[in-house]
Design an enzyme around this catalytic site. Sequence first.
Site, PDB file in Angstrom:
ATOM      1  CG  HIS A  30      -1.937  -1.045   1.224  1.00 19.62           C
ATOM      2  ND1 HIS A  30      -2.645  -1.387   2.350  1.00 19.62           N
ATOM      3  CD2 HIS A  30      -2.386  -1.856   0.241  1.00 19.62           C
ATOM      4  CE1 HIS A  30      -3.496  -2.352   2.053  1.00 19.62           C
ATOM      5  NE2 HIS A  30      -3.361  -2.658   0.776  1.00 19.62           N
ATOM      6  CD  GLU A  99      -7.599  -1.983  -1.595  1.00 20.76           C
ATOM      7  OE1 GLU A  99      -6.959  -1.200  -0.868  1.00 20.76           O
ATOM      8  OE2 GLU A  99      -8.062  -3.044  -1.185  1.00 20.76           O
TER       9      GLU A  99
END
Length: 179
Positions: A30, A99
């Site tokens: 991430h 995402e």
Amino acid sequence: MTEQSGPRELVGYAVSAERAGFDFEVSSDHFSPWLTSQGHAPYAWTVLGAVAQATERVELATYVTCPTQRYHPAVVAQKASTLQVLSGGRFILGLGSGENLNEHVTGEGWPPIAQRQDMLVEATMIIKKLISGELITWEGTTSGSTRPGSGMPPRTASRSASPSPENRRCSSSPHWLIT
């Protein structure tokens, strides 16, 4: 969740987990933490490289890397091949369609799910060819000439939020990480 700790702590946790008998460790890839109170998200590939050197037997994996926006598939193939060598063959490349929280940093916008899944399928094909050591010139959504990987390919896994028809299009991967 790797966003809750700094990189040094994560390496220490990985070593402790191996000593406690764990046989598999993953790192989220991430850019941003889930919550601003979590601080920052350490760079997964650097942390995994350090963990590869600090551990001996646990398998390591990205959970998951998006090879379509923040990273070019050729760069992912290079990183995965390098980590496979550093880990002595213990690395599994987890791939996903990304995402918005993490991929928006490139400023390219956020494509709809069908487009992201198509991009993931193409990127997975490119990565698999490269990590097998094949020299390729690719023309498609992602174009370019790229060099082969280390010749020591990691296993690959694709992540899907659900087994929906859109997500099943990524079935070019032999392993699935379902969340």
